[in-house]
Write a protein that holds these residues in place. Structure first.
Motif, PDB file in Angstrom:
ATOM      1  N   LEU A   3       0.808  -1.212   0.000  1.00  0.00           N
ATOM      2  CA  LEU A   3       0.000   0.000   0.000  1.00  0.00           C
ATOM      3  C   LEU A   3       0.846   1.268   0.000  1.00  0.00           C
ATOM      4  CD1 LEU A   3      -2.862  -0.836   2.521  1.00  0.00           C
ATOM      5  CD2 LEU A   3      -3.012  -0.746   0.043  1.00  0.00           C
ATOM      6  N   GLN A   4       2.130   1.146   0.299  1.00  0.00           N
ATOM      7  CA  GLN A   4       2.985   2.323   0.412  1.00  0.00           C
ATOM      8  C   GLN A   4       3.378   2.907  -0.939  1.00  0.00           C
ATOM      9  OE1 GLN A   4       3.261   3.291   3.651  1.00  0.00           O
ATOM     10  NE2 GLN A   4       1.988   1.482   3.875  1.00  0.00           N
ATOM     11  N   ASN A   5       3.024   2.216  -2.025  1.00  0.00           N
ATOM     12  CA  ASN A   5       3.463   2.653  -3.351  1.00  0.00           C
ATOM     13  C   ASN A   5       2.860   3.986  -3.786  1.00  0.00           C
ATOM     14  OD1 ASN A   5       4.944   0.220  -3.777  1.00  0.00           O
ATOM     15  ND2 ASN A   5       3.027  -0.834  -4.218  1.00  0.00           N
ATOM     16  N   LEU A   6       1.732   4.352  -3.195  1.00  0.00           N
ATOM     17  CA  LEU A   6       1.032   5.542  -3.655  1.00  0.00           C
ATOM     18  C   LEU A   6       1.076   6.698  -2.667  1.00  0.00           C
ATOM     19  CD1 LEU A   6      -2.103   3.904  -5.314  1.00  0.00           C
ATOM     20  CD2 LEU A   6      -0.249   5.083  -6.469  1.00  0.00           C
ATOM     21  N   ILE A   7       2.000   6.663  -1.717  1.00  0.00           N
ATOM     22  CA  ILE A   7       2.060   7.730  -0.723  1.00  0.00           C
ATOM     23  C   ILE A   7       2.355   9.074  -1.375  1.00  0.00           C
ATOM     24  CG2 ILE A   7       3.446   8.656   1.189  1.00  0.00           C
ATOM     25  CD1 ILE A   7       3.528   5.958   2.411  1.00  0.00           C
ATOM     26  N   ALA A   8       3.251   9.109  -2.350  1.00  0.00           N
ATOM     27  CA  ALA A   8       3.607  10.378  -2.992  1.00  0.00           C
ATOM     28  C   ALA A   8       2.400  11.053  -3.643  1.00  0.00           C
ATOM     29  CB  ALA A   8       4.733  10.166  -4.005  1.00  0.00           C
ATOM     30  N   PRO A   9       1.680  10.382  -4.558  1.00  0.00           N
ATOM     31  CA  PRO A   9       0.515  11.057  -5.156  1.00  0.00           C
ATOM     32  C   PRO A   9      -0.595  11.319  -4.149  1.00  0.00           C
ATOM     33  CG  PRO A   9       0.641   8.773  -5.890  1.00  0.00           C
ATOM     34  CD  PRO A   9       1.931   9.068  -5.202  1.00  0.00           C
ATOM     35  N   ILE A  10      -0.765  10.417  -3.160  1.00  0.00           N
ATOM     36  CA  ILE A  10      -1.794  10.629  -2.143  1.00  0.00           C
ATOM     37  C   ILE A  10      -1.483  11.885  -1.343  1.00  0.00           C
ATOM     38  CG2 ILE A  10      -2.563   9.780   0.097  1.00  0.00           C
ATOM     39  CD1 ILE A  10      -4.125   8.566  -2.043  1.00  0.00           C
ATOM     40  N   ALA A  11      -0.212  12.107  -1.023  1.00  0.00           N
ATOM     41  CA  ALA A  11       0.181  13.305  -0.265  1.00  0.00           C
ATOM     42  C   ALA A  11      -0.099  14.568  -1.060  1.00  0.00           C
ATOM     43  CB  ALA A  11       1.664  13.227   0.111  1.00  0.00           C
ATOM     44  N   ILE A  12       0.115  14.527  -2.374  1.00  0.00           N
ATOM     45  CA  ILE A  12      -0.163  15.692  -3.216  1.00  0.00           C
ATOM     46  C   ILE A  12      -1.662  15.960  -3.270  1.00  0.00           C
ATOM     47  CG2 ILE A  12       0.041  16.658  -5.520  1.00  0.00           C
ATOM     48  CD1 ILE A  12       2.682  16.407  -3.930  1.00  0.00           C
ATOM     49  N   VAL A  13      -2.451  14.896  -3.412  1.00  0.00           N
ATOM     50  CA  VAL A  13      -3.914  15.053  -3.399  1.00  0.00           C
ATOM     51  C   VAL A  13      -4.367  15.621  -2.057  1.00  0.00           C
ATOM     52  CG1 VAL A  13      -6.107  13.818  -3.476  1.00  0.00           C
ATOM     53  CG2 VAL A  13      -4.310  13.239  -5.101  1.00  0.00           C
ATOM     54  N   ALA A  14      -3.770  15.138  -0.966  1.00  0.00           N
ATOM     55  CA  ALA A  14      -4.136  15.620   0.365  1.00  0.00           C
ATOM     56  C   ALA A  14      -3.770  17.091   0.542  1.00  0.00           C
ATOM     57  CB  ALA A  14      -3.444  14.774   1.432  1.00  0.00           C
ATOM     58  N   ALA A  15      -2.666  17.514  -0.066  1.00  0.00           N
ATOM     59  CA  ALA A  15      -2.263  18.921   0.020  1.00  0.00           C
ATOM     60  C   ALA A  15      -3.330  19.829  -0.583  1.00  0.00           C
ATOM     61  CB  ALA A  15      -0.924  19.127  -0.698  1.00  0.00           C
ATOM     62  N   ILE A  16      -3.973  19.348  -1.638  1.00  0.00           N
ATOM     63  CA  ILE A  16      -5.060  20.125  -2.248  1.00  0.00           C
ATOM     64  C   ILE A  16      -6.334  20.010  -1.414  1.00  0.00           C
ATOM     65  CG2 ILE A  16      -6.491  20.369  -4.315  1.00  0.00           C
ATOM     66  CD1 ILE A  16      -4.128  19.200  -5.906  1.00  0.00           C
ATOM     67  N   ALA A  17      -6.630  18.774  -0.956  1.00  0.00           N
ATOM     68  CA  ALA A  17      -7.871  18.528  -0.226  1.00  0.00           C
ATOM     69  C   ALA A  17      -7.932  19.286   1.090  1.00  0.00           C
ATOM     70  CB  ALA A  17      -8.034  17.031   0.029  1.00  0.00           C
ATOM     71  N   VAL A  18      -6.764  19.492   1.735  1.00  0.00           N
ATOM     72  CA  VAL A  18      -6.765  20.164   3.035  1.00  0.00           C
ATOM     73  C   VAL A  18      -7.219  21.621   2.913  1.00  0.00           C
ATOM     74  CG1 VAL A  18      -4.398  21.049   3.019  1.00  0.00           C
ATOM     75  CG2 VAL A  18      -5.436  20.345   5.176  1.00  0.00           C
ATOM     76  N   LEU A  19      -7.136  22.189   1.715  1.00  0.00           N
ATOM     77  CA  LEU A  19      -7.561  23.570   1.485  1.00  0.00           C
ATOM     78  C   LEU A  19      -9.044  23.690   1.137  1.00  0.00           C
ATOM     79  CD1 LEU A  19      -4.543  24.845  -0.665  1.00  0.00           C
ATOM     80  CD2 LEU A  19      -4.866  25.103   1.802  1.00  0.00           C
ATOM     81  N   LEU A  20      -9.705  22.569   0.830  1.00  0.00           N
ATOM     82  CA  LEU A  20     -11.081  22.627   0.354  1.00  0.00           C
ATOM     83  C   LEU A  20     -12.070  23.202   1.366  1.00  0.00           C
ATOM     84  CD1 LEU A  20     -11.422  19.355  -1.755  1.00  0.00           C
ATOM     85  CD2 LEU A  20     -11.083  21.699  -2.534  1.00  0.00           C
ATOM     86  N   PRO A  21     -11.945  22.889   2.681  1.00  0.00           N
ATOM     87  CA  PRO A  21     -12.874  23.531   3.624  1.00  0.00           C
ATOM     88  C   PRO A  21     -12.768  25.049   3.623  1.00  0.00           C
ATOM     89  CG  PRO A  21     -11.823  21.638   4.656  1.00  0.00           C
ATOM     90  CD  PRO A  21     -11.107  21.870   3.353  1.00  0.00           C
ATOM     91  N   LEU A  22     -11.598  25.569   3.272  1.00  0.00           N
ATOM     92  CA  LEU A  22     -11.412  27.016   3.186  1.00  0.00           C
ATOM     93  C   LEU A  22     -11.975  27.566   1.882  1.00  0.00           C
ATOM     94  CD1 LEU A  22     -10.078  29.595   4.412  1.00  0.00           C
ATOM     95  CD2 LEU A  22      -8.002  28.961   3.153  1.00  0.00           C
ATOM     96  N   ILE A  23     -11.768  26.817   0.790  1.00  0.00           N
ATOM     97  CA  ILE A  23     -12.209  27.279  -0.532  1.00  0.00           C
ATOM     98  C   ILE A  23     -13.717  27.075  -0.721  1.00  0.00           C
ATOM     99  CG2 ILE A  23     -11.917  26.930  -3.020  1.00  0.00           C
ATOM    100  CD1 ILE A  23      -9.077  25.964  -2.429  1.00  0.00           C
ATOM    101  N   LEU A  24     -14.214  25.910  -0.228  1.00  0.00           N
ATOM    102  CA  LEU A  24     -15.635  25.575  -0.387  1.00  0.00           C
ATOM    103  C   LEU A  24     -16.285  25.384   0.980  1.00  0.00           C
ATOM    104  CD1 LEU A  24     -15.259  22.936  -3.262  1.00  0.00           C
ATOM    105  CD2 LEU A  24     -15.957  25.331  -3.503  1.00  0.00           C
TER     106      LEU A  24
END
Length: 281
Positions: free
Chosen positions: A102-123
């Protein structure tokens, strides 16, 4: 209201984690066949560092969702919560050697999370949910989020398998694809994730029926969310039956997994997006 610095800090922490795993896991040299593949697992210090953005993200969600008048759970908080749980599951899976794939996708998941963490502020959510004090609703919401998170992991896993299967027929492959486990191992892991997500999705639908009975006095209230949820459940049920009795695998399993995930996204995230963003309701 949270300071924008908290959002920026969580974003930067996630971005740094994604950059680190991209540099060390995705952009590194292939692991020799004789080498121990456990070296690709996350180390103790990496696991500890990942706690920083996870903790900040969790704090942001807590402050954004739990308000005086109930639960604020709009499309921004919903997506951010699902992504946060997905990252948390990835982080937790690092403690188990049998789940190291499961560790193979940590890099892209972290990038997606970086965007998602801003969504409560944006939306931000403008309409708090009603009836949130009922235990049935709280259980329903928690199980639903877990199901969404596991199916998110399954979808990402399926996409990676599709890329790997396609690139196997090419003479030159990136180090990431060469370092991945064999397709059969990844396929077995995919179905374990789907089984767990399917059980949670079943519990979500059952708890939703109970909640509907408590609030509206009827078993199911027909809506687009209900319709797409049951269709998605049927897709994953058919996939698991096909796997068990007809040996479905490879591209067939990948197509059914992605189809079920897209329909599941339409069930809640899609309907919330249309209601809140497009119709402003």
């Amino acid at each position: 209201m949270l300071s924008i610095l908290v959002y920026i800090s969580a974003f930067l922490f996630y971005a740094l984690v994604g950059w680190h795993f991209w540099r060390t896991r995705w952009n590194n040299q292939p692991i020799p066949p004789s080498a121990d593949r456990n070296t690709s697992s996350i180390t103790k210090w990496e696991r500890f560092v990942m706690l920083a953005p996870l903790t900040l993200h969790g704090f942001i969600l807590y402050e954004s969702i739990f308000i005086d008048t109930g639960l604020s759970f709009g499309v921004g908080n919903a997506i951010s919560s699902i992504v946060w749980l997905t990252v948390l599951i990835y982080w937790f899976s690092g403690f188990f050697s049998r789940l190291k794939e499961l560790q193979n996708l940590i890099a892209p998941i972290a990038i997606v999370a970086a965007i998602a963490v801003l969504l409560p502020l944006i939306l931000p959510s403008l309409h708090p949910l009603s009836n949130t004090e009922l235990p049935a609703f709280k259980a329903h919401l928690l199980v639903a989020l877990l199901a969404y998170s596991l199916f998110t992991i399954a979808a990402l896993h399926a996409i990676l398998m599709a890329i790997l299967e396609y690139r196997l027929h090419h003479p030159v492959m990136s180090p990431l694809l060469i370092n991945l486990p064999p397709l059969l191992v990844m396929e077995k892991m995919l179905f374990r994730i789907i089984w767990a997500g399917f059980i949670l999705l079943t519990m979500t639908l059952l708890s939703g029926i109970i909640f509907s009975q408590e609030v509206f006095g009827q078993s199911v209230t027909f809506s687009h969310k209900t319709l797409f949820s049951f269709i998605s459940w049927g897709v994953f049920a058919a996939l698991l039956i096909g796997r068990q009795f007809y040996g479905w695998r490879g591209r067939t399993a990948i197509r059914w997994t992605l189809t079920g995930f897209i329909i599941l996204l339409l069930a809640y995230i899609g309907s919330k997006f249309v209601l809140e963003i497009i119709l402003d309701r």
